[in-house]
Write an enzyme that holds these catalytic residues in place. Sequence first.
Site, mmCIF file in Angstrom:
data_model
loop_
_atom_site.group_PDB
_atom_site.id
_atom_site.type_symbol
_atom_site.label_atom_id
_atom_site.label_comp_id
_atom_site.label_asym_id
_atom_site.label_seq_id
_atom_site.Cartn_x
_atom_site.Cartn_y
_atom_site.Cartn_z
ATOM 1 N N SER A 51 4.289 -38.909 5.165
ATOM 2 C CA SER A 51 5.712 -38.659 4.912
ATOM 3 C C SER A 51 6.099 -37.276 5.405
ATOM 4 C CB SER A 51 5.986 -38.747 3.416
ATOM 5 O OG SER A 51 5.528 -37.558 2.793
ATOM 6 N N LYS A 52 7.389 -37.023 5.418
ATOM 7 C CA LYS A 52 7.832 -35.730 5.936
ATOM 8 C C LYS A 52 7.314 -34.585 5.062
ATOM 9 C CE LYS A 52 12.435 -35.463 3.839
ATOM 10 N NZ LYS A 52 13.833 -35.657 4.062
ATOM 11 N N ARG A 53 7.113 -34.863 3.792
ATOM 12 C CA ARG A 53 6.614 -33.812 2.900
ATOM 13 C C ARG A 53 5.166 -33.434 3.235
ATOM 14 N NH1 ARG A 53 9.382 -36.880 0.360
ATOM 15 N NH2 ARG A 53 11.522 -36.183 0.194
ATOM 16 N N TYR A 108 7.549 -35.039 13.058
ATOM 17 C CA TYR A 108 8.685 -35.410 13.901
ATOM 18 C C TYR A 108 8.417 -34.993 15.345
ATOM 19 C CZ TYR A 108 11.073 -36.115 9.511
ATOM 20 O OH TYR A 108 11.406 -36.559 8.274
#
Length: 501
Positions: A259-261, A271
């Site tokens: 996840s982005k976290r 990304y």
Amino acid sequence: MVRVRFAPSPTGPLHIGGVRTALYNYLFAKKNNGVFILRIEDTDQNRFVPGAEEYILESLEWCGIKFDEGVHVGGKYGPYKQSLRANIYAEYINILIKNDKAYYAFETSEELNALRKDYESRGETFQYGINNRTKLKNSLTLSSSEVGDLLNSGNPYVIRFKVPENKEVIINDIIRGEVRVKSEIIDDKILFKSDGLPTYHLANIVDDHLMDITHVIRGEEWLPSLPLHVLLYEAFEWEMPEFAHLPLILRPDGNGKLSKRDGDRLGFSVYPITWKDPKSGEIYRGFREDGYYPEAFVNMLALLGWNPGDDREIMSMQEMIEAFDLRHVHKAGARFDPIKAQWFNHVYLQARDIKLVAEEFKNELSKLGIDITIEKAEYISEMMRERANFVKEMVTESMFFFKAPEELDAKAIKKWGTEKSVEWINDIIEKFEEMPTFESSTIDEVMNTYVKERELKAGNFYNTIRICIVGTSKGPHLSKIMQYIGKEETISRLEKGKKYF
Ligand code: GLU
């Protein structure tokens, strides 16, 4: 003719999982001399994020993933943006209504919430569908005049799919194999809303059909929707495309989806390029800005969940196209390995034309206010790239070329220094002063002769000198650094360094 599509929703930046989906579609299309389409699925106006579509286009362009048809390139099957196709979906939902495959439902969201609570209090889960739809407020239970009145009075409504009873849905996924689902567990999903827009499910099926999509290649998170999609194709009596659901990209420890976290927490990008959240202003780092070459990034990404059928790892886009086969996509989730990702860039950095590396190196340096000629940049790049994964790293590791070290590494001095160090430094300064020219090969000669004549331990001698020049016992070929900084600066650093020994 193979026709595949990448169909992102502009609800935020494209995670590397999304980029990989686009990449596999692209590789598959090119391998089969097919057509690759970009369709923007923006029917959910509540989730629209400004800038997301531009971000998606820029990311894919950076990766070298090109489209044959799509929002930005046009094509015969357009428009390629779902918000511009509302009238098309309206036409198709009417076909379903007419054929008794879909129905109007009039519960307000409050009523639905109350129903959910009620079910919960009995330890059950509410699901609008086969088991209760004949008891709820919809066009299956109300008379046609009641339905007409409700529709005419501007009452909000939704149109739901009427899942057929007693059916076993059998699906063959290219990657997952056969999946069987009983229709009873599928709920009557909303297909259309009174705002005149379809939901994802209807728009997706209608577009895949109208755009002649032959293969739907998408993330595993869409697998639960597949039975519904199959039933929709059957309801329209349309031929179905083939399906391939790609495995998730997992966190480095294998525990759950990346996840982005995780990226923020563990210090790597998830990304492709930097994303600035338009609401919070928060910035998420990207592989591009971290210094990755797009070829290295794409190569690394392709192998997260796929193999070429042999043990090759370094592959160009063309090689990957030639080798691509959906049957070599893995079923199990693929662990993202940030160290391996850096290794890919390292390999691409070594193989890159040195002239290009030198230019990049020169540009990075000038951002720090250090301007050097392209020849000098090439001279240093040759030496520094072996040890680096990124050009930026080459820059931070080569500061001793441009300024004398501010401090000398005390640990290294302790390890390599001897009571003779100062004497050696003095002797070598004297010898350097006598040299008419100051080139790497002659510097080596002078130092080697000194070491031999005095029968010194090479490690102690060379590291003593190196620590004065570089600040520590690491770095590229010492005499090449000396040649670069010149005789005067070399001697000045030796004079200063001497005091530390
Ligand atoms: N719009 C969906 C998404 O954002 C597309 C899923 C599909 O490919 O069917 O992922």
